[in-house]
Motif scaffolding. Structure first.
Motif, PDB file in Angstrom:
ATOM      1  N   MET A   1     -12.334  22.749  -7.681  1.00 27.19           N
ATOM      2  CA  MET A   1     -11.867  21.945  -6.569  1.00 27.19           C
ATOM      3  C   MET A   1     -10.943  20.845  -7.084  1.00 27.19           C
ATOM      4  N   GLY A   2      -9.855  20.673  -6.396  1.00 30.17           N
ATOM      5  CA  GLY A   2      -8.918  19.638  -6.781  1.00 30.17           C
ATOM      6  C   GLY A   2      -9.048  18.415  -5.907  1.00 30.17           C
ATOM      7  N   ASP A   3      -8.269  17.432  -6.246  1.00 28.33           N
ATOM      8  CA  ASP A   3      -8.159  16.221  -5.442  1.00 28.33           C
ATOM      9  C   ASP A   3      -6.705  16.143  -5.009  1.00 28.33           C
ATOM     10  N   TRP A   4      -6.426  16.572  -3.795  1.00 29.19           N
ATOM     11  CA  TRP A   4      -5.064  16.679  -3.286  1.00 29.19           C
ATOM     12  C   TRP A   4      -4.694  15.475  -2.438  1.00 29.19           C
ATOM     13  N   VAL A   5      -3.402  15.154  -2.435  1.00 26.83           N
ATOM     14  CA  VAL A   5      -2.883  14.035  -1.648  1.00 26.83           C
ATOM     15  C   VAL A   5      -1.587  14.452  -0.959  1.00 26.83           C
ATOM     16  N   VAL A   6      -1.241  13.715   0.088  1.00 23.61           N
ATOM     17  CA  VAL A   6       0.064  13.833   0.736  1.00 23.61           C
ATOM     18  C   VAL A   6       0.772  12.512   0.473  1.00 23.61           C
ATOM     19  N   ILE A   7       1.994  12.587  -0.049  1.00 20.62           N
ATOM     20  CA  ILE A   7       2.723  11.374  -0.390  1.00 20.62           C
ATOM     21  C   ILE A   7       4.094  11.337   0.279  1.00 20.62           C
ATOM     22  N   ALA A   8       4.595  10.122   0.433  1.00 22.40           N
ATOM     23  CA  ALA A   8       5.951   9.894   0.923  1.00 22.40           C
ATOM     24  C   ALA A   8       6.714   9.147  -0.157  1.00 22.40           C
ATOM     25  N   ASP A   9       7.895   9.633  -0.495  1.00 26.48           N
ATOM     26  CA  ASP A   9       8.790   8.956  -1.429  1.00 26.48           C
ATOM     27  C   ASP A   9      10.000   8.475  -0.650  1.00 26.48           C
ATOM     28  N   TYR A  10      10.371   7.211  -0.856  1.00 29.09           N
ATOM     29  CA  TYR A  10      11.545   6.684  -0.175  1.00 29.09           C
ATOM     30  C   TYR A  10      12.094   5.486  -0.932  1.00 29.09           C
ATOM     31  N   TYR A  11      13.280   5.069  -0.551  1.00 31.68           N
ATOM     32  CA  TYR A  11      13.926   3.919  -1.154  1.00 31.68           C
ATOM     33  C   TYR A  11      14.009   2.809  -0.123  1.00 31.68           C
ATOM     34  N   SER A  12      13.462   1.648  -0.484  1.00 32.60           N
ATOM     35  CA  SER A  12      13.542   0.468   0.370  1.00 32.60           C
ATOM     36  C   SER A  12      13.628  -0.728  -0.568  1.00 32.60           C
ATOM     37  N   ASP A  13      14.812  -1.078  -0.953  1.00 31.80           N
ATOM     38  CA  ASP A  13      15.096  -2.079  -1.986  1.00 31.80           C
ATOM     39  C   ASP A  13      14.794  -1.534  -3.378  1.00 31.80           C
ATOM     40  N   VAL A  14      13.686  -0.826  -3.532  1.00 30.00           N
ATOM     41  CA  VAL A  14      13.321  -0.126  -4.764  1.00 30.00           C
ATOM     42  C   VAL A  14      12.682   1.199  -4.359  1.00 30.00           C
ATOM     43  N   HIS A  15      12.555   2.106  -5.329  1.00 25.89           N
ATOM     44  CA  HIS A  15      11.897   3.384  -5.042  1.00 25.89           C
ATOM     45  C   HIS A  15      10.414   3.129  -4.797  1.00 25.89           C
ATOM     46  N   ARG A  16       9.872   3.756  -3.762  1.00 25.56           N
ATOM     47  CA  ARG A  16       8.458   3.576  -3.417  1.00 25.56           C
ATOM     48  C   ARG A  16       7.799   4.934  -3.197  1.00 25.56           C
ATOM     49  N   THR A  17       6.540   4.995  -3.563  1.00 26.94           N
ATOM     50  CA  THR A  17       5.698   6.146  -3.268  1.00 26.94           C
ATOM     51  C   THR A  17       4.501   5.637  -2.481  1.00 26.94           C
ATOM     52  N   GLU A  18       4.259   6.256  -1.331  1.00 23.27           N
ATOM     53  CA  GLU A  18       3.165   5.837  -0.461  1.00 23.27           C
ATOM     54  C   GLU A  18       2.223   7.014  -0.251  1.00 23.27           C
ATOM     55  N   PHE A  19       0.931   6.776  -0.418  1.00 24.17           N
ATOM     56  CA  PHE A  19      -0.061   7.812  -0.155  1.00 24.17           C
ATOM     57  C   PHE A  19      -0.336   7.840   1.343  1.00 24.17           C
ATOM     58  N   ILE A  20      -0.100   8.993   1.959  1.00 23.32           N
ATOM     59  CA  ILE A  20      -0.345   9.158   3.383  1.00 23.32           C
ATOM     60  C   ILE A  20      -1.779   9.627   3.617  1.00 23.32           C
ATOM     61  N   ARG A  21      -2.224  10.595   2.826  1.00 22.52           N
ATOM     62  CA  ARG A  21      -3.602  11.112   2.898  1.00 22.52           C
ATOM     63  C   ARG A  21      -4.107  11.309   1.473  1.00 22.52           C
ATOM     64  N   ARG A  22      -5.359  10.964   1.232  1.00 19.57           N
ATOM     65  CA  ARG A  22      -5.993  11.157  -0.081  1.00 19.57           C
ATOM     66  C   ARG A  22      -7.299  11.914   0.085  1.00 19.57           C
ATOM     67  N   GLY A  23      -7.803  12.441  -1.026  1.00 22.11           N
ATOM     68  CA  GLY A  23      -9.132  13.027  -1.037  1.00 22.11           C
ATOM     69  C   GLY A  23      -9.256  14.376  -0.368  1.00 22.11           C
ATOM     70  N   LEU A  24      -8.158  15.088  -0.252  1.00 16.68           N
ATOM     71  CA  LEU A  24      -8.211  16.431   0.330  1.00 16.68           C
ATOM     72  C   LEU A  24      -8.702  17.402  -0.740  1.00 16.68           C
ATOM     73  N   GLU A  25      -9.602  18.285  -0.369  1.00 11.27           N
ATOM     74  CA  GLU A  25     -10.257  19.133  -1.354  1.00 11.27           C
ATOM     75  C   GLU A  25      -9.456  20.356  -1.767  1.00 11.27           C
ATOM     76  N   THR A  26      -8.653  20.895  -0.877  1.00 11.11           N
ATOM     77  CA  THR A  26      -7.931  22.125  -1.203  1.00 11.11           C
ATOM     78  C   THR A  26      -6.437  21.975  -0.926  1.00 11.11           C
ATOM     79  N   ARG A  27      -5.684  22.844  -1.527  1.00 13.12           N
ATOM     80  CA  ARG A  27      -4.229  22.885  -1.303  1.00 13.12           C
ATOM     81  C   ARG A  27      -3.933  23.170   0.161  1.00 13.12           C
ATOM     82  N   GLU A  28      -4.704  24.043   0.771  1.00 17.77           N
ATOM     83  CA  GLU A  28      -4.502  24.396   2.176  1.00 17.77           C
ATOM     84  C   GLU A  28      -4.727  23.182   3.083  1.00 17.77           C
TER      85      GLU A  28
END
Length: 87
Positions: A1-28
């Motif tokens: 079992m993995g620990d999957w996340v959904v992330i957003a990457d964007y530029y707003s003055d500097v490059h940012r990565t934001e976690f939208i969802r964490r702790g998902l158990e499967t790729r699906e």
């Protein structure tokens, strides 16, 4: 079992990565959460959305979301990732 996340990457003055969802158990589960976020995710900046365009990359796991507002256009990349190391 993995620990999957959904992330957003964007530029707003500097490059940012934001976690939208964490702790998902499967790729699906992560892909399902990603597809849900495509039409609901909004940037932390206040933007009055007039139009949303969603582009899918060939890998089927990465999307470009372009939100056109009243005065500006904002772009971000949404994707999934699996945690493989945590020391």
């Amino acid at each position: 079992m993995g620990d999957w996340v959904v992330i957003a990457d964007y530029y707003s003055d500097v490059h940012r990565t934001e976690f939208i969802r964490r702790g998902l158990e499967t790729r699906e589960q992560a892909l399902e959460a990603l597809r849900e976020a495509l039409h609901t995710y909004t940037p932390s900046k206040k933007i009055i959305e007039k139009r949303r365009q969603v582009y899918r990359f060939p890998d089927q796991e990465t999307y470009l979301v372009v939100i056109t507002g009243k005065l500006t256009e904002w772009e971000c990349t949404l994707r999934i990732a699996e945690l493989i190391s945590d020391s």
